[in-house]
Design a protein around this motif. Structure first.
Motif, PDB file in Angstrom:
ATOM      1  N   THR A 138       0.845  -1.198   0.000  1.00 42.29           N
ATOM      2  CA  THR A 138       0.000   0.000   0.000  1.00 42.29           C
ATOM      3  C   THR A 138       0.880   1.248   0.000  1.00 42.29           C
ATOM      4  O   THR A 138       0.392   2.351   0.013  1.00 42.29           O
ATOM      5  N   GLY A 139       2.179   1.057   0.044  1.00 45.31           N
ATOM      6  CA  GLY A 139       3.070   2.208  -0.031  1.00 45.31           C
ATOM      7  C   GLY A 139       4.296   2.104   0.850  1.00 45.31           C
ATOM      8  O   GLY A 139       5.409   2.232   0.373  1.00 45.31           O
ATOM      9  N   ILE A 157      10.796  -4.200  -7.810  1.00 41.56           N
ATOM     10  CA  ILE A 157       9.562  -4.014  -8.591  1.00 41.56           C
ATOM     11  C   ILE A 157       8.421  -3.925  -7.587  1.00 41.56           C
ATOM     12  O   ILE A 157       8.201  -4.849  -6.798  1.00 41.56           O
ATOM     13  N   ILE A 158       7.720  -2.799  -7.612  1.00 40.33           N
ATOM     14  CA  ILE A 158       6.708  -2.561  -6.583  1.00 40.33           C
ATOM     15  C   ILE A 158       5.328  -2.472  -7.222  1.00 40.33           C
ATOM     16  O   ILE A 158       5.081  -1.613  -8.082  1.00 40.33           O
ATOM     17  N   LYS A 168       4.367   8.196  -0.943  1.00 47.36           N
ATOM     18  CA  LYS A 168       5.021   6.890  -1.003  1.00 47.36           C
ATOM     19  C   LYS A 168       5.343   6.522  -2.449  1.00 47.36           C
ATOM     20  O   LYS A 168       6.401   5.952  -2.732  1.00 47.36           O
ATOM     21  N   LEU A 169       4.429   6.872  -3.382  1.00 44.21           N
ATOM     22  CA  LEU A 169       4.707   6.625  -4.794  1.00 44.21           C
ATOM     23  C   LEU A 169       5.935   7.425  -5.235  1.00 44.21           C
ATOM     24  O   LEU A 169       6.793   6.925  -5.959  1.00 44.21           O
ATOM     25  N   THR A 170       5.998   8.680  -4.789  1.00 35.44           N
ATOM     26  CA  THR A 170       7.148   9.520  -5.139  1.00 35.44           C
ATOM     27  C   THR A 170       8.437   8.888  -4.634  1.00 35.44           C
ATOM     28  O   THR A 170       9.426   8.785  -5.369  1.00 35.44           O
TER      29      THR A 170
ATOM     30  N   VAL B 389      10.252  15.302 -12.117  1.00 34.29           N
ATOM     31  CA  VAL B 389      10.963  14.092 -12.557  1.00 34.29           C
ATOM     32  C   VAL B 389      10.266  12.806 -12.102  1.00 34.29           C
ATOM     33  O   VAL B 389      10.815  11.719 -12.233  1.00 34.29           O
ATOM     34  N   ILE B 390       9.071  12.964 -11.575  1.00 31.20           N
ATOM     35  CA  ILE B 390       8.323  11.790 -11.126  1.00 31.20           C
ATOM     36  C   ILE B 390       7.324  11.392 -12.201  1.00 31.20           C
ATOM     37  O   ILE B 390       6.410  12.135 -12.526  1.00 31.20           O
ATOM     38  N   ASN B 391       7.549  10.222 -12.756  1.00 36.64           N
ATOM     39  CA  ASN B 391       6.634   9.732 -13.774  1.00 36.64           C
ATOM     40  C   ASN B 391       5.994   8.450 -13.248  1.00 36.64           C
ATOM     41  O   ASN B 391       6.629   7.403 -13.217  1.00 36.64           O
ATOM     42  N   ILE B 392       4.750   8.578 -12.811  1.00 28.37           N
ATOM     43  CA  ILE B 392       4.051   7.383 -12.322  1.00 28.37           C
ATOM     44  C   ILE B 392       3.193   6.847 -13.467  1.00 28.37           C
ATOM     45  O   ILE B 392       2.294   7.531 -13.947  1.00 28.37           O
TER      46      ILE B 392
END
Lengths: 411, 411
Positions: A138-139, A157-158, A168-170, B389-392
């Motif tokens: 979840t992060g 790999i998440i 958390k994604l950042t 620079v964050i590419n989700i």
């Protein structure tokens, strides 16, 4: 197998030689499905009989005998764990009769408790020549694995539900991991990561699937043992989602018990968010039933508590307790915690603190009892969660007169 | 005065007995205005002659003789400083010929270096019976003071430019401080806080105004001295805004020099953001000129570098070096740092790392040289800065087939 430990099935008790390909007990997991908690979760077991003859060396060796690794050099060079334990005597001006201890695990490299697990999994992968690790998350677990792998020159790999918090994604992207958002819940991400592990031969860090995550998480109990000068806490409040952190806390103390370093177990209190309380709601029930999760404490928001059976075993075996707290309780606890201690914690951590406040209110915490609250991560990881209680006043002109005129500026 | 130290004017050299009401040298600050860096900043001085006769005790006492406080109990119970120093041998697969050390000060209670200063100021206030402290801040110093005051049961009033990053504002409010956003720049907030200090009799933590902030910040040098087994770094890269952190680093080593624990000073490299480089641009110039700041590294974005004169003195006296790096350099450095080390740092910290990368590229870092980069805070404090620079990637369906089809998922 590296000779220090074996794996035993938490269900049937069969034992296995450890291997990076072995996750669950093949027998007990045969009928696992995607709607119930998995059976056959494995547990690392050490030669407690031999260790009990060298108790003091176990301590002076900083519990290395109880870590499933061959070489300390396999671990990341980052400082994992060794987090501070603080005692606070007052809350909002009121002197506490019990001894309140806060274990601040936001002080980890990626700012959460999960680094303890990632470090051991990453090191074990290294000792087995594995350079790619996958996790569903979840992060927190994902950002942790990504950071730890970055420090170890490993690839992560998440797989995350697309709703995971932006912070958390950042982090995951900054650490150079491959991030895979999926249309679906954490549970779907979890299942996908397990299928992909089988399909592509990746090494999998998922909690309650990879038995070594618990071995990493248990180190918090070893630290508490030392920081409390070997005294056993009367209560340890732990935030609970899938049941792995609480199992880690229990496992650490159970190891100490088996080595003979302690003679009784602490009372661990499982605190869940009322909006995601499937673990505690099902304790002792013959059939597992699931309510869909809905809580702002995202890192403990899970539909299927993957480590249900082990957590249930521990809670029943060692007379644990449990309760749930509302999202309002959690956000308020977060504020009370921050303004009294200077510790800004994530919602999951505040959940444990809310549980403690609830016990305090109900006068369950007696004079001189040692009460530990496990604070699992930094509040900076999920600012949105507290936005409802954040009131930033309108800007004023930068003059002393404006300061005087605005009565909310309490002198 | 507590007998351990006196204050001396960094301009005219006059000495003063310390007092919470004394900030700047009354003589030298007489003609201070709001468009030039202030004159008359004070510096704490200890009895180096006596201490030099007990050098080793200074070390075994963990440098307490060089801290301007009477009692250790005055300090917050939170773990301040004692941050890890990591050595990394490779960047993006390339082996470094020099020794790269990263000092990770995100591992502080409020996740920034500023806690070192807040702790000493808060403790000094406590020893002098003061319970309210004010600070102007772009965010880090303010969130730090708010957190530290919360842990000490003191009241904090934080004046911020309304553009300060949301994460830091959230922290300040969570810690229970009174937050005062102003229509204007950091420099205007700074001036207002000084006026208010005079007007309302508050105690002021502003950097380069309260001389004790440098005394807190210098502790990083004591730690480096110990962590590097007393070796002196060849280079220390420090992010520079108002010039206080760099003065703290110098002051720490200068104290060690005066006590006789080291025999030469390290080369400190001041790294500014190109969009806010008023400190280094004015070194050695007869008249101070200001370019308005514009950089994403908010915590070092200042128009008037308040500690200009002291920083300039140190850089010239001890042959420091300086350079500026662009915002693009900063963001790229942030990514390089995170993906190679697992340390996600704030833009100011990445500025120092970018400076080091620039030196590396220009082959200024020689074989076996000890190179320290001071990482001053957590990247979680300012996610917006790295958003470019964050590419989700877009979410995929949670199936193995989708994994296979999406080629960006690098196996």
């Amino acid at each position: 197998m590296n000779g220090k430990f074996i794996l035993t099935c938490s269900g049937c008790g069969k034992t296995f030689a450890p291997s990076p390909e072995l996750y669950l007990c093949p027998d007990c997991s045969r009928n696992n499905d995607t709607v119930n908690p998995p059976k056959g979760v494995l547990k690392a077991v050490y030669d407690y009989e031999i260790l009990s003859k060298h108790k003091e060396e176990v301590i002076t060796g900083n519990f290395w005998d109880l870590i499933p690794l061959l070489k300390k050099e396999s671990l990341p060079k980052l400082r994992i764990g060794e987090t501070p334990l603080y005692r606070f005597d007052r809350i909002d001006g009121e002197t506490l009769t019990f001894e309140l201890y806060l274990k601040d695990d936001s002080q980890n490299p990626t700012f959460s408790f999960k680094d303890r697990a990632s470090a051991v999994v990453s090191a074990y992968a290294r000792e087995n020549g594995i350079s790619t690790i996958v996790a569903a998350s979840t992060g927190n677990a994902g950002s942790s694995l990504a950071g730890i792998c970055a420090s170890q020159e490993q690839k992560a790999i998440i797989i995350v539900p697309k709703s995971a918090p932006h912070a958390k994604l950042t982090q995951i992207v900054m650490y150079g991991a491959t991030i895979v958002p999926v249309n679906g819940t954490y549970d779907m991400a979890f299942d996908l990561s397990m299928e992909a592990t089988k399909e592509f031969g990746w090494y999998n860090r998922n909690t309650a699937f990879n038995p070594l995550t618990i071995e990493g998480k248990k180190t918090v109990s070893f630290e508490l043992f030392k920081q409390l000068s070997r005294a056993i806490p009367d209560y340890i409040f732990v935030p609970v989602g899938d049941g792995v952190i609480i199992s880690g806390v229990y496992k650490g103390y159970e190891d100490l018990l088996k080595v003979g370093l302690i003679d009784r177990m602490p009372t661990v209190v499982a605190v869940q968010a009322a909006g995601s309380s499937n673990l505690i709601e099902n304790i002792g029930k013959p059939d597992f039933t699931i309510k869909p999760s809905n809580t702002l404490a995202d890192s403990i928001s899970v539909d299927i508590p993957r480590n249900f059976f082990m957590a249930q075993y521990y809670l029943l075996q060692y007379k644990g307790e449990w309760l749930s707290v509302t999202d309002d309780d959690i956000v308020n606890a977060s504020k009370i915690l921050a303004r009294n201690t200077g510790i800004f914690a994530e919602p999951a951590a505040s959940t444990a603190f809310a549980g403690m406040l609830c016990y305090q209110k109900n006068q369950k915490l007696l004079s001189k009892q040692r009460v530990v609250v496990l604070l699992t991560g930094s509040g900076l990881k999920d600012l949105k969660a507290v936005s409802s209680v954040i009131n930033i006043p309108n800007a004023i002109d930068p003059t002393v007169d404006s300061l005087r005129k605005n009565e909310w500026i309490k002198f």
